[in-house]
Design an enzyme around this catalytic site. Structure first.
Site, PDB file in Angstrom:
ATOM      1  N   ALA A 102      13.017 -18.718   1.676  1.00 36.02           N
ATOM      2  CA  ALA A 102      14.332 -18.353   2.221  1.00 36.02           C
ATOM      3  C   ALA A 102      14.269 -18.091   3.722  1.00 36.02           C
ATOM      4  O   ALA A 102      14.977 -17.222   4.232  1.00 36.02           O
ATOM      5  CB  ALA A 102      14.869 -17.140   1.486  1.00 36.02           C
ATOM      6  N   HIS A 103      13.411 -18.820   4.440  1.00 41.34           N
ATOM      7  CA  HIS A 103      13.326 -18.688   5.892  1.00 41.34           C
ATOM      8  C   HIS A 103      14.001 -19.872   6.566  1.00 41.34           C
ATOM      9  O   HIS A 103      13.938 -21.003   6.074  1.00 41.34           O
ATOM     10  CB  HIS A 103      11.863 -18.589   6.342  1.00 41.34           C
ATOM     11  N   HIS A 117       3.440 -18.147   2.501  1.00 44.40           N
ATOM     12  CA  HIS A 117       4.333 -19.266   2.818  1.00 44.40           C
ATOM     13  C   HIS A 117       3.482 -20.429   3.317  1.00 44.40           C
ATOM     14  O   HIS A 117       3.681 -20.958   4.405  1.00 44.40           O
ATOM     15  CB  HIS A 117       5.378 -18.842   3.854  1.00 44.40           C
ATOM     16  N   ARG A 177      -7.536 -28.532 -11.451  1.00 46.32           N
ATOM     17  CA  ARG A 177      -8.385 -29.266 -10.515  1.00 46.32           C
ATOM     18  C   ARG A 177      -8.143 -28.851  -9.073  1.00 46.32           C
ATOM     19  O   ARG A 177      -8.805 -29.365  -8.168  1.00 46.32           O
ATOM     20  CB  ARG A 177      -8.161 -30.776 -10.662  1.00 46.32           C
ATOM     21  N   HIS A 234      10.763 -13.049  -9.876  1.00 47.53           N
ATOM     22  CA  HIS A 234       9.820 -13.776  -9.018  1.00 47.53           C
ATOM     23  C   HIS A 234       8.557 -14.182  -9.767  1.00 47.53           C
ATOM     24  O   HIS A 234       7.990 -15.255  -9.509  1.00 47.53           O
ATOM     25  CB  HIS A 234       9.424 -12.913  -7.810  1.00 47.53           C
ATOM     26  N   ASP A 275      10.053  -6.697  -1.254  1.00 47.96           N
ATOM     27  CA  ASP A 275      10.624  -7.857  -0.554  1.00 47.96           C
ATOM     28  C   ASP A 275      12.151  -7.755  -0.592  1.00 47.96           C
ATOM     29  O   ASP A 275      12.864  -8.761  -0.662  1.00 47.96           O
ATOM     30  CB  ASP A 275      10.148  -9.170  -1.176  1.00 47.96           C
ATOM     31  N   GLY A 307      14.362 -13.221  -1.348  1.00 47.19           N
ATOM     32  CA  GLY A 307      14.033 -11.807  -1.421  1.00 47.19           C
ATOM     33  C   GLY A 307      14.461 -11.245  -2.765  1.00 47.19           C
ATOM     34  O   GLY A 307      14.709 -11.968  -3.729  1.00 47.19           O
TER      35      GLY A 307
END
Length: 384
Positions: A143-144, A198, A230, A254, A276, A312
Site C-alpha cells: 500500500a505504498h 517490501h 525450492r 494479514h 501496522d 495497514g
C-alpha cells in the site's frame, strides 16, 4: 514525586506468571516488587496512587515498533494528528511507540522526521521514527505510493539521517535495490535498526543483508516472497538467524492464526507483534488516506481503493495479544512479543519490557479475558 502501588495482580511477562503480585514505583521507576501481603508494610506516601488489581493480569507496557495512525488521524499529518492517534493506542495499552511513516517524497519525509525529533524531545513515550520507505521494491510495494519509491542513494540516506537528529530508530529497506547493501552498512553505523521488507529478495540476499547488520523483518509473510520448497526466501532466512527479530501483524487478516503460531514456534523469543495500524484504528469504517493513496475500510479491514491491496490494519496491540493467546500461543510468550522483544530490538531491554526493579513503571492491567482495564506509563495513569 509520583508514587504508584499496584497489588493483588497476576503478573505476566516474559519471565512467566506470578500470583498475588505487587509493584511499588517512585518517579516513574519500579523500586520493588513482591508477592502476597508484603506490600502492606511499604512506606507509601499519602499522595501515592494505589491500585487493587483484584487478581487481574498485569503486564509490562506494550511497545509498538510499527504503527501509522489511529483515531481517524495519520502520523504523516503532523503533531496534532500524531497526538490524536497516539491517544487511541495508549488507551489500548501501548505505552511506547515508534512513529512510522509511509513512503512520501523525500522533502516531505525530511519535514516529518524533523517534527518527530521535536516530539521525542518533549514526549518520552515516543521512542523515535520508523521509515517504512521510500527504499522499497516496486514489485512488493503493498500500500505504498509507487511514485514515491526511490533507490537508497548515499545523499538521500545521509539527508534522512541528519534530519532525524538521532531519532531515526528503524528503517525498512529492500536489499535488492541499487546501493541498498551499502546503505544498510551506513544506517547500521548510524545506529539505525535496519529491517528487510517490501522486498523481492531471495534467501541468499536476505542472509547477506543480515550479515551486514539488518536485524529485523518488516511484517513477516507480507510484502515478500513466501516459502517455496525450492526457494525458501526471506522468511526461512529470518527464522534460521538467531540475530533477527520478525514483526508480525496478528489481526486474523494479514496472517492466518495457524501461520502466526508457526512463527512463534520457529522463532521463539524473536517475534514482535505490531499493529501496522492506519488512521482507521479505533475509528469507523469509511474512506481514508494512507500517504497519497486512498483506502476503503469495511468491517475493519483496510484495502486500497485502487489495486485492492491490504493497506495497514485497524489493529491495537491488546487485540493482537488476545488473538495470539486464542491461537494457542502461551500467554508469557505472547506478552513478551509486545513488550520485552521490541524493547530488545531497540536496545532498551534494560529499561522496558519487564515488571522488575529498575525498569520503567509502564504497566497494563487486563481482566481475565485480556481486555485492558488501566494503563500506566512512567508510573502515571494514562487516559482511557
Amino acid at each position: 514525586m509520583t508514587e504508584l502501588l499496584i497489588h493483588s495482580a497476576t503478573k505476566v511477562d516474559v519471565d512467566g506468571h506470578q500470583d498475588a503480585f505487587w509493584l511499588h514505583a517512585v518517579d516513574g521507576v519500579i523500586r520493588s516488587t513482591g508477592t502476597g501481603d508484603d506490600w502492606r508494610s511499604l512506606p507509601v506516601g499519602d499522595d501515592a496512587s494505589v491500585q487493587d488489581a483484584h487478581g487481574g493480569h498485569l503486564t509490562p507496557g506494550f511497545i509498538d515498533l510499527h504503527a501509522h495512525g489511529g483515531g481517524g488521524s495519520s502520523f504523516d499529518d503532523g503533531r496534532d494528528a500524531i497526538g490524536r492517534a497516539l491517544a487511541v493506542h495508549r488507551a489500548h495499552g501501548t505505552t511506547r511507540t515508534l512513529i512510522s511513516l509511509v513512503s512520501n517524497p523525500v522533502d516531505a519525509l525530511v519535514a516529518s522526521l524533523e517534527g518527530i525529533a521535536d516530539l521525542v524531545a518533549e514526549d518520552p513515550l515516543v521512542l523515535g521514527a520508523h521509515l517504512e520507505g521510500p527504499f522499497l521494491s516496486p514489485a512488493k510495494k503493498g500500500a505504498h505510493d509507487p511514485g514515491a519509491l526511490i533507490d537508497p542513494s548515499p545523499a538521500v540516506v545521509e539527508r534522512l539521517i541528519d534530519a532525524s537528529r538521532g531519532t531515526l530508530r528503524q528503517i525498512t529497506i529492500a536489499p535488492e535495490l541499487p546501493n541498498a547493501l551499502e546503505a544498510i552498512q551506513v544506517l547500521v553505523e548510524a545506529g539505525v535498526i535496519v529491517a528487510v521488507g517490501h522486498t523481492d529478495a531471495d534467501e541468499a540476499l536476505t542472509k547477506t543483508a543480515f550479515d551486514l547488520g539488518a536485524r529485523l523483518v518488516t511484517h513477516v509473510f507480507n510484502a515478500m516472497n513466501g516459502i517455496h520448497h525450492r526457494a525458501p526466501g526471506p522468511i526461512i532466512a529470518s527464522f534460521a538467524d538467531e540475530r533477527v527479530t520478525v514483526e508480525l501483524i496478528l489481526d486474523g487478516e494479514h496472517v492466518h492464526p495457524d501461520v502466526a503460531k508457526l512463527a512463534f514456534e520457529q522463532a521463539p523469543g524473536r517475534v514482535a507483534l505490531i499493529t501496522d495500524a492506519m488512521a482507521a484504528a479505533g475509528s469507523s469504517d469509511g474512506r481514508y488516506l494512507l500517504g497519497a493513496l486512498e483506502v476503503q475500510v469495511t468491517d475493519g479491514l483496510a484495502r486500497l481503493v485502487e489495486g485492492d491491496s491490504i493497506a495497514g490494519s485497524t489493529l491495537t496491540l491488546d487485540r493482537a495479544l488476545r488473538l495470539a493467546i486464542t491461537s494457542g500461543v502461551a500467554a508469557d510468550a505472547a506478552v513478551g512479543a509486545l513488550t520485552s522483544t521490541p524493547a530488545r530490538v531497540l536496545g532498551l531491554a534494560d529499561r522496558f519490557g519487564r515488571l522488575a526493579p529498575g525498569y520503567a513503571a509502564d504497566a497494563v492491567l487486563l481482566d481475565h479475558q485480556w481486555n485492558v482495564q488501566a494503563v500506566w506509563a512512567d508510573g502515571s495513569a494514562l487516559p482511557r
